[in-house]
Design a protein around this motif. Structure first.
Motif, PDB file in Angstrom:
ATOM      1  N   ASP A  25      11.477  49.343   2.779  1.00 29.94           N
ATOM      2  CA  ASP A  25      11.618  48.329   2.244  1.00 29.94           C
ATOM      3  C   ASP A  25      12.905  48.734   2.059  1.00 29.94           C
ATOM      4  O   ASP A  25      13.823  47.623   1.818  1.00 29.94           O
ATOM      5  CB  ASP A  25      11.089  47.718   1.292  1.00 29.94           C
ATOM      6  CG  ASP A  25       9.695  47.374   2.240  1.00 29.94           C
ATOM      7  OD1 ASP A  25       9.741  46.952   4.071  1.00 29.94           O
ATOM      8  OD2 ASP A  25       8.206  46.835   2.107  1.00 29.94           O
ATOM      9  N   ALA A  26      13.271  49.291   0.728  1.00 27.97           N
ATOM     10  CA  ALA A  26      13.840  50.166  -0.053  1.00 27.97           C
ATOM     11  C   ALA A  26      15.166  50.731   1.201  1.00 27.97           C
ATOM     12  O   ALA A  26      16.799  50.202   0.608  1.00 27.97           O
ATOM     13  CB  ALA A  26      13.720  50.996  -0.581  1.00 27.97           C
ATOM     14  N   ILE A  27      15.134  50.742   2.200  1.00 28.93           N
ATOM     15  CA  ILE A  27      15.966  51.272   3.182  1.00 28.93           C
ATOM     16  C   ILE A  27      16.260  49.707   3.816  1.00 28.93           C
ATOM     17  O   ILE A  27      18.169  49.921   3.846  1.00 28.93           O
ATOM     18  CB  ILE A  27      15.735  52.644   4.202  1.00 28.93           C
ATOM     19  CG1 ILE A  27      15.416  53.693   3.794  1.00 28.93           C
ATOM     20  CG2 ILE A  27      16.978  52.277   5.354  1.00 28.93           C
ATOM     21  CD1 ILE A  27      14.865  54.460   4.972  1.00 28.93           C
ATOM     22  N   PRO A  34      22.292  54.921   3.681  1.00 28.06           N
ATOM     23  CA  PRO A  34      22.105  55.637   4.917  1.00 28.06           C
ATOM     24  C   PRO A  34      23.090  57.462   4.215  1.00 28.06           C
ATOM     25  O   PRO A  34      23.886  56.796   3.423  1.00 28.06           O
ATOM     26  CB  PRO A  34      23.936  55.374   5.473  1.00 28.06           C
ATOM     27  CG  PRO A  34      23.396  53.322   5.639  1.00 28.06           C
ATOM     28  CD  PRO A  34      23.299  52.952   3.817  1.00 28.06           C
ATOM     29  N   GLY A  35      22.355  58.291   3.888  1.00 28.72           N
ATOM     30  CA  GLY A  35      22.985  59.650   3.569  1.00 28.72           C
ATOM     31  C   GLY A  35      22.089  59.953   2.380  1.00 28.72           C
ATOM     32  O   GLY A  35      22.123  61.340   2.117  1.00 28.72           O
ATOM     33  N   LEU A  36      21.520  59.309   2.113  1.00 30.48           N
ATOM     34  CA  LEU A  36      20.625  59.254   0.709  1.00 30.48           C
ATOM     35  C   LEU A  36      19.856  60.365   0.927  1.00 30.48           C
ATOM     36  O   LEU A  36      18.665  60.260   1.725  1.00 30.48           O
ATOM     37  CB  LEU A  36      20.203  58.140   0.315  1.00 30.48           C
ATOM     38  CG  LEU A  36      19.065  58.352  -1.353  1.00 30.48           C
ATOM     39  CD1 LEU A  36      20.666  58.568  -2.238  1.00 30.48           C
ATOM     40  CD2 LEU A  36      17.952  57.625  -1.619  1.00 30.48           C
ATOM     41  N   ARG A  37      19.831  60.783  -0.026  1.00 30.21           N
ATOM     42  CA  ARG A  37      19.202  62.276   0.132  1.00 30.21           C
ATOM     43  C   ARG A  37      17.434  62.306  -0.587  1.00 30.21           C
ATOM     44  O   ARG A  37      17.606  61.644  -1.630  1.00 30.21           O
ATOM     45  CB  ARG A  37      19.288  63.665  -0.782  1.00 30.21           C
ATOM     46  CG  ARG A  37      18.418  65.013  -0.199  1.00 30.21           C
ATOM     47  CD  ARG A  37      19.586  65.985  -0.866  1.00 30.21           C
ATOM     48  NE  ARG A  37      18.582  67.429  -0.980  1.00 30.21           N
ATOM     49  CZ  ARG A  37      17.994  68.077  -1.123  1.00 30.21           C
ATOM     50  NH1 ARG A  37      17.291  67.501  -1.649  1.00 30.21           N
ATOM     51  NH2 ARG A  37      17.524  69.439  -0.285  1.00 30.21           N
ATOM     52  N   LEU A  76      15.900  65.738   3.684  1.00 28.25           N
ATOM     53  CA  LEU A  76      15.810  64.800   4.764  1.00 28.25           C
ATOM     54  C   LEU A  76      16.326  63.526   3.437  1.00 28.25           C
ATOM     55  O   LEU A  76      16.424  63.282   2.420  1.00 28.25           O
ATOM     56  CB  LEU A  76      13.310  64.216   4.348  1.00 28.25           C
ATOM     57  CG  LEU A  76      13.527  63.208   4.941  1.00 28.25           C
ATOM     58  CD1 LEU A  76      13.100  64.090   7.052  1.00 28.25           C
ATOM     59  CD2 LEU A  76      12.267  62.582   5.152  1.00 28.25           C
ATOM     60  N   PHE A  77      17.056  62.694   5.450  1.00 28.84           N
ATOM     61  CA  PHE A  77      18.264  61.564   4.476  1.00 28.84           C
ATOM     62  C   PHE A  77      18.138  60.423   5.419  1.00 28.84           C
ATOM     63  O   PHE A  77      17.109  60.707   6.151  1.00 28.84           O
ATOM     64  CB  PHE A  77      19.359  62.610   4.943  1.00 28.84           C
ATOM     65  CG  PHE A  77      19.924  63.249   4.233  1.00 28.84           C
ATOM     66  CD1 PHE A  77      20.689  63.972   2.873  1.00 28.84           C
ATOM     67  CD2 PHE A  77      19.854  64.748   4.455  1.00 28.84           C
ATOM     68  CE1 PHE A  77      20.615  64.811   2.564  1.00 28.84           C
ATOM     69  CE2 PHE A  77      20.071  66.239   4.217  1.00 28.84           C
ATOM     70  CZ  PHE A  77      20.390  66.042   2.831  1.00 28.84           C
TER      71      PHE A  77
END
Ligand SMILES: Cc1ncc(COP(=O)(O)O)c(C=O)c1O
Length: 501
Positions: A25-27, A34-37, A76-77
């Motif tokens: 849901d957060a994505i 995008p790209g958040l670690r 993980l990203f």
């Protein structure tokens, strides 16, 4: 992002699933860009107080679904390559601090019209005196199951279990053409017929093919609500035309909207008033349609049931060659056999059957082949004629039993035409007390097991209150009891009627 995430240890959903749902849901709503670690599995497990394995499995599921990617050695990203709206740039969150943003998505004009229409919800149980329902207790189970089993015993192959002609199975269309010729004097070729899922689809197809939004259409006042609604859903402007003892008042229609594009009518047996349209009125309607280049949709939903003499000739059969080109004749097997078969048909105006078949294919492709094949055999092998003969006498018995019971129980409360109920499966009754609310009586009747809709519900304006009584689905032996319940329902208090606003 993690601040407002806590695991619900009492939820029936596993912890692993809760982590997956939160991150997905957060994505999707842009909080995790995008790209958040993502935190390492060890750190997140410790923070949440779950085993590391739970987090590892949740992360693996997110990678499998494409929401996250693992970069060897660095963790993980959130995936970069999310298409479209999921990959919102940072700061474009769908959920703002002041709460979720209101959607600006709206229904189309047509959708909004549709959403405002109300139809009586279908019910599984059939109440006493329900109109519009045939004698389901007399459904020809034995013959139908034999014919249906024969279709399947033949181990039908690709030619019968695949996509077939949207206009319908040819032997069924031939059988329907034969039936119409023999019982209605309506001559048509199998090629003019399109099989539909009942009259409702036929009316909706006619609305789709023959009307533009804003077109004026004549509808009977009062009228069958689902038919009228199909025209409204197509954006038509409904012009209510009164129905009197001779049927649709054609002159009144001409005064209100002489150039209406279409008229939807039930000439053989008006729904709900039960009037049969007289010959002069039928000819006047045809003449109007021919002169004004208008369409007529003739809904002959229960025309097989006339108790004195053979069924009447439909408009379509009466029409001269020119006028017949403007009539769409609609029939159904809902009253002859059962509504659940969802089989009906239309006889298209000359040359228009392919357009109707295409519109039908776009809506739902075709009617079920096994059902069509069974019905084709049922008609072709003479079972329909035999069934209709049996049903006419069963319905005449039920009608007589109801009329007798009303005479015995309800003459103080109700009034109805004493000169005979010559056709169909229903008739209206009105109240001797003009201040009775038919909605209130109908609701009281429903509490006593009856299903007798209020007459005013079929009007677009104000109509005379009353009830519609059906005698098709109630056995003769239950009529006296039904009439007693009806009398009790009429004891609801009268209310002074408000003047029309
Ligand atoms: C006037 C009228 N037309 C048609 C129908 C039947 O529609 P369908 O064949 O879609 O079941 C009914 C059913 O009650 C009806 O009253």
């Amino acid at each position: 992002m993690w601040n407002n995430f806590t695991l619900d240890l009492t939820a029936p959903v596993s912890r692993q699933k809760q982590i997956i749902t939160f991150l997905r849901d957060a994505i999707l709503d842009g909080r995790a860009t995008p790209g958040l670690r993502l935190p390492s599995s060890r750190v997140l497990a410790a923070d949440l107080g779950v085993s590391r394995q739970t987090v590892v499995l949740a992360y693996e599921a997110l990678v499998d679904e494409g929401f996250a990617t693992s970069r060897h050695g660095s963790g993980l990203f959130v995936a970069d390559a999310l298409p479209g709206w999921a990959a919102r740039p940072a700061g474009h969150s769908r959920a703002s601090a002041s709460g979720p943003r209101r959607s600006t998505l709206v229904l189309s004009q047509r959708g909004q019209t549709l959403a405002q229409l109300t139809l009586t919800p279908a019910r599984r149980d059939v109440g006493l005196l329900a109109p519009g329902v045939p004698a389901l207790d007399l459904f020809p189970h034995a013959v139908w199951s034999k014919l249906s089993a024969r279709f399947w015993r033949g181990r039908p192959g690709a030619d019968r279990l695949g996509y077939t002609d949207p206009a319908g199975l040819l032997p069924l269309r031939q059988a329907i053409a034969g039936h119409l010729g023999a019982t209605r004097g309506l001559t048509c070729a199998a090629e003019d017929i399109v099989v539909t899922t009942g009259s409702q689809q036929a009316i909706a197809l006619a609305a789709c093919l023959l009307l533009d939004p804003g077109d004026a259409v004549w509808v009977e006042e009062p009228a069958y609500v689902a038919g009228r609604s199909a025209l409204a859903a197509a954006g038509a402007r409904l012009i209510p035309v009164p129905v009197d003892g001779d049927g649709l008042a054609v002159e009144a229609g001409i005064r209100s909207a002489p150039a209406a594009r279409l008229a939807l009518v039930t000439p053989s047996h008006q729904y709900p008033l039960g009037v049969t349209m007289t010959l002069p009125r039928r000819l006047a309607l045809l003449r109007w349609a021919e002169l004004s280049n208008s369409w007529i949709v003739e809904d002959d939903y229960d025309g097989d049931y006339r108790y004195a003499g053979p069924p009447l000739r439909p408009l379509r059969a009466l029409a001269s060659h020119g006028a017949s080109r403007c009539v769409v004749y609609v029939g159904t097997f809902a009253k002859v056999l059962a509504p659940a078969l969802r089989l009906g048909f239309l006889v298209a105006p000359e040359g228009l059957a392919p357009a109707f078949a295409t519109a039908r294919a776009l809506a739902d492709r075709q009617s079920p082949e096994p059902m069509q094949a069974t019905l084709a055999d049922f008609i072709g092998e003479g079972h329909l004629s035999a069934h209709l003969r049996r049903m006419r006498s069963a319905y005449a018995e039920r009608r007589d039993a109801l009329l007798r019971a009303l005479e015995e129980e309800c003459t103080d409360e109700l009034d109805w035409r004493r000169d005979g109920v010559e056709a169909g499966l229903h008739f209206p009754v009105t109240f001797n007390d003009r201040h009775k609310s038919d909605v209130a009586v109908s609701a009281a009747a429903a509490k006593l097991g009856l299903q007798t809709p209020p007459l005013t519900g079929y009007h677009t304006g104000q109509g005379q209150p009353g009830l519609v009584l059906g005698f098709g689905a109630t056995s003769a032996s239950r009529m006296a009891d039904a009439a007693r319940r009806l009398r009790r329902s009429c004891s609801v208090e009268s209310v002074p009627r408000r003047p029309a606003s």
